[in-house]
Design a protein around this motif. Structure first.
Motif, PDB file in Angstrom:
ATOM      1  N   LYS A 172      84.794  67.529  55.750  1.00  0.00           N
ATOM      2  CA  LYS A 172      84.946  68.086  57.104  1.00  0.00           C
ATOM      3  C   LYS A 172      85.194  66.945  58.096  1.00  0.00           C
ATOM      4  CE  LYS A 172      82.041  72.189  56.405  1.00  0.00           C
ATOM      5  NZ  LYS A 172      80.836  72.921  56.884  1.00  0.00           N
ATOM      6  N   HIS A 173      86.398  66.379  58.021  1.00  0.00           N
ATOM      7  CA  HIS A 173      86.695  65.223  58.869  1.00  0.00           C
ATOM      8  C   HIS A 173      87.854  65.489  59.817  1.00  0.00           C
ATOM      9  CE1 HIS A 173      89.695  64.545  55.606  1.00  0.00           C
ATOM     10  NE2 HIS A 173      90.442  64.152  56.627  1.00  0.00           N
ATOM     11  N   PHE A 174      87.774  64.857  60.966  1.00  0.00           N
ATOM     12  CA  PHE A 174      88.894  64.731  61.899  1.00  0.00           C
ATOM     13  C   PHE A 174      89.066  63.232  62.145  1.00  0.00           C
ATOM     14  CE2 PHE A 174      86.733  68.715  63.017  1.00  0.00           C
ATOM     15  CZ  PHE A 174      87.770  69.634  63.002  1.00  0.00           C
ATOM     16  N   VAL A 175      90.143  62.679  61.660  1.00  0.00           N
ATOM     17  CA  VAL A 175      90.463  61.273  61.937  1.00  0.00           C
ATOM     18  C   VAL A 175      91.553  61.276  62.995  1.00  0.00           C
ATOM     19  CG1 VAL A 175      91.414  59.134  61.011  1.00  0.00           C
ATOM     20  CG2 VAL A 175      89.774  60.456  59.660  1.00  0.00           C
ATOM     21  N   VAL A 176      91.267  60.683  64.137  1.00  0.00           N
ATOM     22  CA  VAL A 176      92.171  60.770  65.288  1.00  0.00           C
ATOM     23  C   VAL A 176      92.590  59.379  65.744  1.00  0.00           C
ATOM     24  CG1 VAL A 176      92.481  61.680  67.619  1.00  0.00           C
ATOM     25  CG2 VAL A 176      91.008  62.896  65.985  1.00  0.00           C
ATOM     26  N   ARG A 177      93.878  59.104  65.618  1.00  0.00           N
ATOM     27  CA  ARG A 177      94.427  57.836  66.109  1.00  0.00           C
ATOM     28  C   ARG A 177      94.812  57.972  67.583  1.00  0.00           C
ATOM     29  NH1 ARG A 177      98.562  57.610  61.043  1.00  0.00           N
ATOM     30  NH2 ARG A 177      97.155  56.716  59.467  1.00  0.00           N
ATOM     31  N   THR A 178      94.527  56.939  68.355  1.00  0.00           N
ATOM     32  CA  THR A 178      94.928  56.948  69.755  1.00  0.00           C
ATOM     33  C   THR A 178      95.490  55.588  70.134  1.00  0.00           C
ATOM     34  OG1 THR A 178      94.240  57.649  71.973  1.00  0.00           O
ATOM     35  CG2 THR A 178      92.683  56.269  70.720  1.00  0.00           C
ATOM     36  N   CYS A 179      95.844  55.413  71.412  1.00  0.00           N
ATOM     37  CA  CYS A 179      96.545  54.203  71.836  1.00  0.00           C
ATOM     38  C   CYS A 179      96.232  53.901  73.298  1.00  0.00           C
ATOM     39  CB  CYS A 179      98.058  54.422  71.661  1.00  0.00           C
ATOM     40  SG  CYS A 179      99.102  53.107  72.314  1.00  0.00           S
ATOM     41  N   GLY A 180      96.090  52.623  73.624  1.00  0.00           N
ATOM     42  CA  GLY A 180      95.995  52.195  75.020  1.00  0.00           C
ATOM     43  C   GLY A 180      94.872  52.823  75.804  1.00  0.00           C
ATOM     44  N   LEU A 181      93.683  52.925  75.217  1.00  0.00           N
ATOM     45  CA  LEU A 181      92.594  53.665  75.832  1.00  0.00           C
ATOM     46  C   LEU A 181      91.973  52.914  77.009  1.00  0.00           C
ATOM     47  CD1 LEU A 181      91.142  56.382  75.178  1.00  0.00           C
ATOM     48  CD2 LEU A 181      89.396  55.015  74.019  1.00  0.00           C
TER      49      LEU A 181
ATOM     50  N   MET B 217     105.939  48.887  68.119  1.00  0.00           N
ATOM     51  CA  MET B 217     106.047  50.321  68.388  1.00  0.00           C
ATOM     52  C   MET B 217     104.674  50.965  68.174  1.00  0.00           C
ATOM     53  SD  MET B 217     107.338  53.312  68.963  1.00  0.00           S
ATOM     54  CE  MET B 217     109.114  53.477  68.834  1.00  0.00           C
ATOM     55  N   SER B 218     104.037  51.378  69.274  1.00  0.00           N
ATOM     56  CA  SER B 218     102.729  52.032  69.182  1.00  0.00           C
ATOM     57  C   SER B 218     102.763  53.471  69.673  1.00  0.00           C
ATOM     58  CB  SER B 218     101.687  51.238  69.979  1.00  0.00           C
ATOM     59  OG  SER B 218     101.266  50.094  69.267  1.00  0.00           O
ATOM     60  N   LEU B 219     103.946  54.045  69.805  1.00  0.00           N
ATOM     61  CA  LEU B 219     104.038  55.436  70.235  1.00  0.00           C
ATOM     62  C   LEU B 219     103.643  56.351  69.073  1.00  0.00           C
ATOM     63  CD1 LEU B 219     107.417  55.402  72.205  1.00  0.00           C
ATOM     64  CD2 LEU B 219     105.101  55.055  73.076  1.00  0.00           C
ATOM     65  N   LEU B 220     102.780  57.321  69.356  1.00  0.00           N
ATOM     66  CA  LEU B 220     102.292  58.243  68.340  1.00  0.00           C
ATOM     67  C   LEU B 220     102.784  59.654  68.622  1.00  0.00           C
ATOM     68  CD1 LEU B 220      98.582  56.988  68.123  1.00  0.00           C
ATOM     69  CD2 LEU B 220     100.513  56.336  66.661  1.00  0.00           C
TER      70      LEU B 220
ATOM     71  N   SER C  35      90.464  56.357  65.348  1.00  0.00           N
ATOM     72  CA  SER C  35      91.225  55.224  64.822  1.00  0.00           C
ATOM     73  C   SER C  35      92.264  54.772  65.849  1.00  0.00           C
ATOM     74  CB  SER C  35      91.876  55.590  63.484  1.00  0.00           C
ATOM     75  OG  SER C  35      92.384  54.426  62.860  1.00  0.00           O
ATOM     76  N   SER C  36      93.226  54.000  65.399  1.00  0.00           N
ATOM     77  CA  SER C  36      94.061  53.234  66.323  1.00  0.00           C
ATOM     78  C   SER C  36      95.523  53.195  65.913  1.00  0.00           C
ATOM     79  CB  SER C  36      93.510  51.795  66.376  1.00  0.00           C
ATOM     80  OG  SER C  36      94.396  50.915  67.019  1.00  0.00           O
ATOM     81  N   ASP C  37      96.389  53.009  66.908  1.00  0.00           N
ATOM     82  CA  ASP C  37      97.800  52.766  66.654  1.00  0.00           C
ATOM     83  C   ASP C  37      98.024  51.457  65.895  1.00  0.00           C
ATOM     84  OD1 ASP C  37      96.893  51.821  69.414  1.00  0.00           O
ATOM     85  OD2 ASP C  37      98.708  50.623  69.150  1.00  0.00           O
ATOM     86  N   TYR C  38      97.022  50.591  65.860  1.00  0.00           N
ATOM     87  CA  TYR C  38      97.163  49.293  65.192  1.00  0.00           C
ATOM     88  C   TYR C  38      97.225  49.420  63.674  1.00  0.00           C
ATOM     89  CZ  TYR C  38      96.688  46.405  69.359  1.00  0.00           C
ATOM     90  OH  TYR C  38      96.909  45.780  70.568  1.00  0.00           O
ATOM     91  N   VAL C  39      97.110  50.630  63.133  1.00  0.00           N
ATOM     92  CA  VAL C  39      97.324  50.803  61.699  1.00  0.00           C
ATOM     93  C   VAL C  39      98.821  50.706  61.367  1.00  0.00           C
ATOM     94  CG1 VAL C  39      95.262  52.234  61.472  1.00  0.00           C
ATOM     95  CG2 VAL C  39      97.491  53.332  61.776  1.00  0.00           C
ATOM     96  N   PHE C  40      99.670  50.677  62.403  1.00  0.00           N
ATOM     97  CA  PHE C  40     101.108  50.485  62.221  1.00  0.00           C
ATOM     98  C   PHE C  40     101.512  49.075  62.652  1.00  0.00           C
ATOM     99  CE2 PHE C  40     100.694  55.127  62.913  1.00  0.00           C
ATOM    100  CZ  PHE C  40     101.250  55.566  61.724  1.00  0.00           C
TER     101      PHE C  40
END
Length: 285
Positions: free
Chosen positions: A140-149, A253-256, A97-102
């Motif tokens: 059995k999930h891993f939802v991983v948010r990231t930023c600026g890939l 603000m996209s800092l996680l 997932s993404s920082d854009y959820v914020f």
């Protein structure tokens, strides 16, 4: 770990392939359609992986404002389909997932997994919906948010463009670039993220995580580091978001906050500057 990579042609998908090697079943859009439960079911039954990495996404942030139904179909219903089919077969699912959820709320500190999300764009809303589907439908999930890939697939022409490649192209064409300086982010190397995802996937610490390289920057600061490291003379003019109109709003603000991930893996990602320098070195080899 027998892994299936969905979205294998993208930047992250390519990085996952490089790490997993022959252990990975790599499926691009020509091989699997995540908007089709039948397509997913067929591939899962054919290859029988133990874990699925979903790196497939609709990433056209501004275009999503004009076609939100397309973004929702890929970013929300696609993960929903994957979650349902993985749950039926008792398989783990790693969903990106993404920082854009914020963006709706303001914050002076990096977002944690406990903070309430609030998207400000159709793209962000589609990504948040995808998160909720995966978290509610696949145990059995891993939802991983990231930023600026950013990753090398874009340079090889096999993935969508990224900020680094865009800056290098424009920097070779122009003497001066106007770059936004009031949006905070953490540029993240796709290879670093892929390593972290693989490390996380072999645990049973299921849940929601944030994963980025360490540190903070603005897009202008990111661009300056690119040009400075390569000794390019391109000048960066720092501007505000209001001076650069886009159809979709971006989070200021996209800092996680990645402390939860670091507590599980005991291995924080390196700084964004170090990761960027290695990427640029590899690019010029």
């Amino acid at each position: 770990m027998k892994a299936m990579i969905v979205g294998a042609d993208g930047q992250l998908g390519r990085a996952l392939q490089e790490i997993l090697g022959d252990d990975a079943i790599a499926l691009g859009s020509a091989e699997i359609d995540i908007t089709s439960p039948e397509s997913i079911s067929s591939q899962l039954d054919t290859f029988n992986p133990t874990i699925v990495f979903n790196a497939a996404a609709y990433n056209f942030v501004d275009q999503a404002e004009d076609e939100p139904e397309v973004a929702y179909r890929v970013n929300a219903l696609g993960p929903r389909n994957l979650a349902i089919e993985c749950q039926k077969r008792d398989k783990s699912l790693v969903h990106i997932s993404s920082d854009y959820v914020f963006g709706l709320q303001s914050s002076l500190t990096p977002w944690t997994e406990l903070d309430t999300p609030g998207p400000v764009s159709a793209y962000g809303m589609s990504k948040l919906s995808g998160e909720y589907f995966v978290r509610s439908l696949c145990s059995k999930h891993f939802v991983v948010r990231t930023c600026g890939l950013y990753g090398h697939a874009a340079r090889r022409g096999t993935g969508k463009g990224n900020f680094v490649e865009t800056m290098l192209r424009l920097g070779n064409e122009r003497e001066e670039l106007r770059i936004i300086d009031d949006q905070k982010c953490t540029p993240t190397n796709a290879h670093d993220l892929a390593v972290t995802l693989c490390d996380l996937a072999i645990t049973t610490s299921y849940g929601l995580y944030h994963a980025t390289n360490r540190g903070a920057a603005t897009w202008a600061r990111f661009a300056e580091e690119i040009f400075a490291y390569l000794r390019m003379p391109t000048k960066v003019v720092r501007i505000t978001s209001t001076e650069y109109h886009t159809k979709a709003r971006r989070p200021a603000m996209s800092l996680l906050n990645c402390y939860k991930l670091e507590a599980v893996l005991q291995n924080p990602l390196r700084t964004w500057e170090s990761a960027l320098h290695e990427y640029l070195d590899q690019r010029t080899d």
